[in-house]
Design a protein around this motif. Structure first.
Motif, PDB file in Angstrom:
ATOM      1  N   PHE A 463       0.965  -1.113  -0.203  1.00 48.89           N
ATOM      2  CA  PHE A 463      -0.068  -0.194  -0.035  1.00 48.89           C
ATOM      3  C   PHE A 463       0.771   1.242  -0.076  1.00 48.89           C
ATOM      4  O   PHE A 463       0.642   1.978  -0.725  1.00 48.89           O
ATOM      5  CB  PHE A 463      -0.970  -0.028   1.321  1.00 48.89           C
ATOM      6  CG  PHE A 463      -1.709   1.313   1.121  1.00 48.89           C
ATOM      7  CD1 PHE A 463      -3.038   0.891   0.919  1.00 48.89           C
ATOM      8  CD2 PHE A 463      -1.420   2.390   1.832  1.00 48.89           C
ATOM      9  CE1 PHE A 463      -4.158   2.137   0.955  1.00 48.89           C
ATOM     10  CE2 PHE A 463      -2.449   3.338   1.880  1.00 48.89           C
ATOM     11  CZ  PHE A 463      -3.835   3.207   1.410  1.00 48.89           C
ATOM     12  N   ALA A 464       1.810   1.384   0.902  1.00 45.46           N
ATOM     13  CA  ALA A 464       2.648   2.711   1.155  1.00 45.46           C
ATOM     14  C   ALA A 464       3.494   2.422   0.060  1.00 45.46           C
ATOM     15  O   ALA A 464       4.051   3.634  -0.651  1.00 45.46           O
ATOM     16  CB  ALA A 464       3.441   2.606   2.338  1.00 45.46           C
ATOM     17  N   TRP A 465       3.957   1.325  -0.570  1.00 39.18           N
ATOM     18  CA  TRP A 465       4.866   1.481  -1.888  1.00 39.18           C
ATOM     19  C   TRP A 465       4.172   1.834  -2.935  1.00 39.18           C
ATOM     20  O   TRP A 465       4.778   3.051  -3.748  1.00 39.18           O
ATOM     21  CB  TRP A 465       5.368   0.246  -2.095  1.00 39.18           C
ATOM     22  CG  TRP A 465       6.096  -0.110  -3.321  1.00 39.18           C
ATOM     23  CD1 TRP A 465       7.361   0.205  -3.730  1.00 39.18           C
ATOM     24  CD2 TRP A 465       5.573  -0.575  -4.810  1.00 39.18           C
ATOM     25  NE1 TRP A 465       7.763   0.046  -4.797  1.00 39.18           N
ATOM     26  CE2 TRP A 465       6.797  -0.345  -5.715  1.00 39.18           C
ATOM     27  CE3 TRP A 465       4.328  -0.816  -5.120  1.00 39.18           C
ATOM     28  CZ2 TRP A 465       6.533  -0.669  -7.085  1.00 39.18           C
ATOM     29  CZ3 TRP A 465       4.155  -1.083  -6.582  1.00 39.18           C
ATOM     30  CH2 TRP A 465       5.315  -0.847  -7.410  1.00 39.18           C
ATOM     31  N   TYR A 466       3.036   1.589  -3.314  1.00 45.59           N
ATOM     32  CA  TYR A 466       2.246   2.167  -4.440  1.00 45.59           C
ATOM     33  C   TYR A 466       1.935   3.549  -4.349  1.00 45.59           C
ATOM     34  O   TYR A 466       1.845   4.326  -5.263  1.00 45.59           O
ATOM     35  CB  TYR A 466       1.191   1.063  -4.697  1.00 45.59           C
ATOM     36  CG  TYR A 466       0.649   1.627  -6.070  1.00 45.59           C
ATOM     37  CD1 TYR A 466       1.282   1.592  -7.221  1.00 45.59           C
ATOM     38  CD2 TYR A 466      -0.844   1.785  -6.393  1.00 45.59           C
ATOM     39  CE1 TYR A 466       0.537   1.697  -8.577  1.00 45.59           C
ATOM     40  CE2 TYR A 466      -1.396   1.843  -7.505  1.00 45.59           C
ATOM     41  CZ  TYR A 466      -0.816   1.719  -8.809  1.00 45.59           C
ATOM     42  OH  TYR A 466      -1.244   2.200 -10.116  1.00 45.59           O
ATOM     43  N   GLN A 467       1.637   3.955  -3.132  1.00 50.11           N
ATOM     44  CA  GLN A 467       1.351   5.220  -2.708  1.00 50.11           C
ATOM     45  C   GLN A 467       2.391   6.323  -3.038  1.00 50.11           C
ATOM     46  O   GLN A 467       2.305   7.132  -3.710  1.00 50.11           O
ATOM     47  CB  GLN A 467       1.074   5.518  -1.273  1.00 50.11           C
ATOM     48  CG  GLN A 467       0.548   6.882  -0.657  1.00 50.11           C
ATOM     49  CD  GLN A 467       0.323   6.888   0.705  1.00 50.11           C
ATOM     50  OE1 GLN A 467       1.370   6.384   1.485  1.00 50.11           O
ATOM     51  NE2 GLN A 467      -0.700   7.395   1.309  1.00 50.11           N
ATOM     52  N   LYS A 468       3.791   5.918  -2.860  1.00 51.70           N
ATOM     53  CA  LYS A 468       4.935   6.410  -3.266  1.00 51.70           C
ATOM     54  C   LYS A 468       5.218   6.594  -4.723  1.00 51.70           C
ATOM     55  O   LYS A 468       5.555   7.526  -5.382  1.00 51.70           O
ATOM     56  CB  LYS A 468       6.124   5.992  -2.560  1.00 51.70           C
ATOM     57  CG  LYS A 468       7.502   6.738  -2.780  1.00 51.70           C
ATOM     58  CD  LYS A 468       8.536   6.258  -1.882  1.00 51.70           C
ATOM     59  CE  LYS A 468       8.608   6.571  -0.395  1.00 51.70           C
ATOM     60  NZ  LYS A 468       9.747   6.173   0.172  1.00 51.70           N
ATOM     61  N   VAL A 469       4.864   5.396  -5.411  1.00 51.52           N
ATOM     62  CA  VAL A 469       4.883   5.527  -6.843  1.00 51.52           C
ATOM     63  C   VAL A 469       4.114   6.553  -7.503  1.00 51.52           C
ATOM     64  O   VAL A 469       4.596   7.181  -8.543  1.00 51.52           O
ATOM     65  CB  VAL A 469       4.575   4.231  -7.338  1.00 51.52           C
ATOM     66  CG1 VAL A 469       4.508   3.996  -8.935  1.00 51.52           C
ATOM     67  CG2 VAL A 469       5.621   3.005  -6.932  1.00 51.52           C
ATOM     68  N   ILE A 470       2.843   6.609  -7.060  1.00 47.98           N
ATOM     69  CA  ILE A 470       2.024   7.577  -7.530  1.00 47.98           C
ATOM     70  C   ILE A 470       2.379   8.797  -7.268  1.00 47.98           C
ATOM     71  O   ILE A 470       2.402   9.860  -8.046  1.00 47.98           O
ATOM     72  CB  ILE A 470       0.491   7.307  -7.052  1.00 47.98           C
ATOM     73  CG1 ILE A 470      -0.015   5.776  -7.559  1.00 47.98           C
ATOM     74  CG2 ILE A 470      -0.575   8.258  -7.528  1.00 47.98           C
ATOM     75  CD1 ILE A 470      -1.373   5.422  -7.121  1.00 47.98           C
ATOM     76  N   ALA A 471       2.762   9.187  -6.017  1.00 47.12           N
ATOM     77  CA  ALA A 471       3.067  10.393  -5.481  1.00 47.12           C
ATOM     78  C   ALA A 471       4.448  11.097  -6.367  1.00 47.12           C
ATOM     79  O   ALA A 471       4.637  12.096  -6.426  1.00 47.12           O
ATOM     80  CB  ALA A 471       3.647  10.511  -4.100  1.00 47.12           C
ATOM     81  N   THR A 472       5.156  10.086  -6.549  1.00 44.77           N
ATOM     82  CA  THR A 472       6.548  10.358  -7.374  1.00 44.77           C
ATOM     83  C   THR A 472       6.273  10.588  -9.188  1.00 44.77           C
ATOM     84  O   THR A 472       7.340  10.735  -9.590  1.00 44.77           O
ATOM     85  CB  THR A 472       7.681   9.764  -6.987  1.00 44.77           C
ATOM     86  OG1 THR A 472       7.298   8.409  -7.115  1.00 44.77           O
ATOM     87  CG2 THR A 472       7.724  10.018  -5.620  1.00 44.77           C
ATOM     88  N   ASN A 473       5.202  10.199  -9.326  1.00 45.43           N
ATOM     89  CA  ASN A 473       4.739  10.023 -10.667  1.00 45.43           C
ATOM     90  C   ASN A 473       5.796   9.008 -11.390  1.00 45.43           C
ATOM     91  O   ASN A 473       6.229   9.074 -12.658  1.00 45.43           O
ATOM     92  CB  ASN A 473       4.764  11.074 -11.728  1.00 45.43           C
ATOM     93  CG  ASN A 473       4.063  11.139 -12.973  1.00 45.43           C
ATOM     94  OD1 ASN A 473       3.215  10.066 -13.198  1.00 45.43           O
ATOM     95  ND2 ASN A 473       4.335  11.875 -13.747  1.00 45.43           N
ATOM     96  N   GLY A 474       6.059   7.778 -10.720  1.00 47.37           N
ATOM     97  CA  GLY A 474       6.883   6.905 -11.057  1.00 47.37           C
ATOM     98  C   GLY A 474       8.084   6.747 -11.289  1.00 47.37           C
ATOM     99  O   GLY A 474       8.903   5.929 -11.473  1.00 47.37           O
ATOM    100  N   ARG A 475       8.704   7.820 -10.468  1.00 48.14           N
ATOM    101  CA  ARG A 475      10.219   8.101 -10.312  1.00 48.14           C
ATOM    102  C   ARG A 475      10.792   7.213  -9.357  1.00 48.14           C
ATOM    103  O   ARG A 475      11.967   6.730  -9.435  1.00 48.14           O
ATOM    104  CB  ARG A 475      10.692   9.839  -9.892  1.00 48.14           C
ATOM    105  CG  ARG A 475      10.238  10.633 -10.961  1.00 48.14           C
ATOM    106  CD  ARG A 475      10.951  12.010 -10.739  1.00 48.14           C
ATOM    107  NE  ARG A 475      10.296  12.546  -9.591  1.00 48.14           N
ATOM    108  CZ  ARG A 475       9.222  13.271  -9.621  1.00 48.14           C
ATOM    109  NH1 ARG A 475       8.434  13.611 -10.745  1.00 48.14           N
ATOM    110  NH2 ARG A 475       8.517  13.747  -8.408  1.00 48.14           N
ATOM    111  N   GLU A 476       9.891   7.035  -8.318  1.00 45.60           N
ATOM    112  CA  GLU A 476      10.390   6.179  -7.098  1.00 45.60           C
ATOM    113  C   GLU A 476       9.685   4.762  -7.204  1.00 45.60           C
ATOM    114  O   GLU A 476       8.424   5.033  -6.871  1.00 45.60           O
ATOM    115  CB  GLU A 476      10.353   6.795  -5.830  1.00 45.60           C
ATOM    116  CG  GLU A 476      11.319   8.092  -5.679  1.00 45.60           C
ATOM    117  CD  GLU A 476      11.271   8.759  -4.136  1.00 45.60           C
ATOM    118  OE1 GLU A 476      11.216   7.996  -3.383  1.00 45.60           O
ATOM    119  OE2 GLU A 476      11.433   9.715  -4.051  1.00 45.60           O
ATOM    120  N   ILE A 477      10.337   3.881  -7.660  1.00 38.78           N
ATOM    121  CA  ILE A 477       9.660   2.593  -7.679  1.00 38.78           C
ATOM    122  C   ILE A 477      10.456   1.595  -6.646  1.00 38.78           C
ATOM    123  O   ILE A 477       9.904   0.275  -6.634  1.00 38.78           O
ATOM    124  CB  ILE A 477       9.370   2.113  -9.124  1.00 38.78           C
ATOM    125  CG1 ILE A 477      10.856   1.798  -9.730  1.00 38.78           C
ATOM    126  CG2 ILE A 477       8.504   2.917  -9.877  1.00 38.78           C
ATOM    127  CD1 ILE A 477      10.601   1.262 -11.119  1.00 38.78           C
TER     128      ILE A 477
END
Length: 477
Positions: A463-477
């Motif tokens: 959950f938190a991982w995908y939240q960060k993916v979206i927040a960074t527009n895919g820069r942090e995966i």
């Protein structure tokens, strides 16, 4: 892992579900029974190879009258009642889009009523309004294995040309009622899975036709004609409405460079390509017409059908991708048969995990059509273990991370991909095996395969991982 910004600023990150797998409330709001409601949970089944989609008419009648068996899709995760709170989880993750289906059986309970069911329209009005209020672009699938069972019993499914008019009327009703709220529409989910899930896909029972294989191809033709009519209606209502077709990616590799294996892979892939060839190019390609001739299949294709297909092609391609496949002439010459790929590992259901296969198939589709592409489904089903109020699903994070990396490769190549919908962001009932315990979500739902449990939701590590993916527009995966 932080990388340079590849995804466009308006990229639609989100997730996807289907009404029949989450809503439940099977007998509420005037809903009629559908094809998906016919599947009983079989605890002793071999779920790696389970195919539950060849049904006889008597089996359908038995399922309707069965008072003892457990039919998971009649229960789902009770999203019909919990959608507001469930959507809050997606909002918290920062979803830009939410793909879901409208259940045909809620709008026309028998599929052939003169007027739509107002309670069904009202429910989806509330759902769509809530999705939009939570900051998400709704992507709506018109048919995701939710064919009213009356269409099977009375008409024999999509093999009957009368169903073209019935489905067209349903689709036009959705466009007229919701078109001012919903821009993106997928007409039929995974139209090419007719070869694997014929009953789910077409509503045809095996004993309702003389030639089941021919009937499947006729049903797909009828679906494509209805889809073209729906495209016509959409563009008349609003030229900005975007209507797409959807494939489950079944791209196969040849086992080796043996020309027979290379050709077998090509023919295997053409059995999916022909449907999008028709829906994007507007006519049947010669290779499938030759296939029909070879097998003595005689489809009812009218001049009017050809005209509507030619004049109303699709706007975008939606793809579900979970695995790749391999074919080997030593194992089988049948266009559907596949063989294990020794270079790949499987999930517990025999699906070969192959992120590079996503790059491969999207490159093929783009080269073939140059149409915008949506990843309508991508995810990893696994047996999750809830411990201390969470699930440490690093395996899911790894799976999704590697696939998103391949999306970046596609974007660098200039492929127009505008959305990524992770499958089942909240745990739901499996389409194929009817299992609740085949879990995909970022949110764990406390039900087992028999529907036992509290129904409470828990956040997984992903959950938190995908939240960060979206927040960074895919820069942090």
């Amino acid at each position: 892992m932080s990388e340079k910004n590849i995804f466009p600023s308006n990229f639609l990150w989100g997730g996807a579900v289907a009404a029949d797998q989450i809503e439940g409330a099977c007998f509420e709001g005037g809903k009629g029974l559908t094809t998906s409601d016919m599947f009983i949970y079989q605890p002793d089944a071999n779920h790696a190879s389970l195919n539950t989609s060849n049904m006889t008419k008597q089996q359908v009648i038995n399922a309707i009258n069965d008072q003892k068996g457990y039919y998971p899709k009649r229960h789902g995760i009770d999203f019909y009642h919990t959608y507001k709170s469930d959507l809050q989880y997606l909002k918290k993750m920062g979803f830009k889009t939410f793909r879901f289906s409208i259940n045909w059986g809620r709008i026309f309970p028998n599929g052939d009523e003169a007027e739509p069911n107002q309670a069904g329209l009202d429910f989806y009005d509330r759902l769509i309004d809530e999705v939009i209020a939570d900051g998400m672009e709704p992507i709506v699938t018109m048919l995701h294995y939710e064919i009213p069972i009356n269409i099977t019993l009375k008409y024999g499914g999509f093999n009957n040309r009368q169903v073209i008019d019935l489905f067209t009327k349903y689709g036009e009703t959705l466009l007229e009622h919701f078109g001012h709220k919903v821009r993106y529409w997928i007409v039929i989910n995974q139209i090419n899975l007719v070869h694997i899930e014929p009953f789910n896909s077409t509503g045809i029972c095996v004993d309702q036709v003389d030639n089941f294989e021919e009937a499947k191809f006729q049903a797909i033709h009828n679906q494509m004609v209805a889809s073209a009519r729906i495209v016509k209606k959409a563009h008349e209502l609003d030229p900005d409405l975007q209507i797409g077709t959807m494939l489950a990616d079944l791209t196969a590799y040849p086992q080796d460079s043996n020309p027979d294996n290379v050709l077998l892979a090509m023919h295997h892939n053409q059995m999916s390509y022909y449907m999008t060839d028709v829906q994007f190019r507007g006519y049947y390609p010669g290779y499938i017409l030759h296939y029909f001739k070879q097998h003595n299949y005689h489809l009812d294709i009218t001049d009017q059908d050809r005209k509507v297909l030619q004049g109303n092609t699709m706007d975008f391609l939606a793809i579900s991708y979970y695995f790749s496949q391999m074919v080997d002439v030593k194992k089988s010459t049948d266009y559907l048969a596949t063989a294990p790929n020794p270079y790949l590992k499987d999930n517990p259901w025999g699906w070969a995990i192959d992120p590079k296969g996503l790059y491969n198939c999207l490159s093929q589709y783009w080269d073939r059509y140059q149409k915008p592409i949506m990843i309508a489904e991508n995810g990893l089903g696994m047996y999750d273990k809830l411990e201390n109020g969470t699930v440490n699903d690093d395996y899911r994070i790894e799976y999704l991370r590697e696939h998103i990396k391949q999306l970046k490769r596609c974007l660098e190549d200039g492929i127009d991909i505008f959305a990524y919908c992770a499958w089942g962001p909240i745990d739901l009932v499996s389409s194929s095996s009817q299992e609740m315990e085949k879990r995909y979500g970022f949110v764990y739902v406390d039900y087992d395969n028999w529907g036992r449990g509290t129904g409470k939701r828990y956040l997984k590590k992903s959950f938190a991982w995908y939240q960060k993916v979206i927040a960074t527009n895919g820069r942090e995966i």
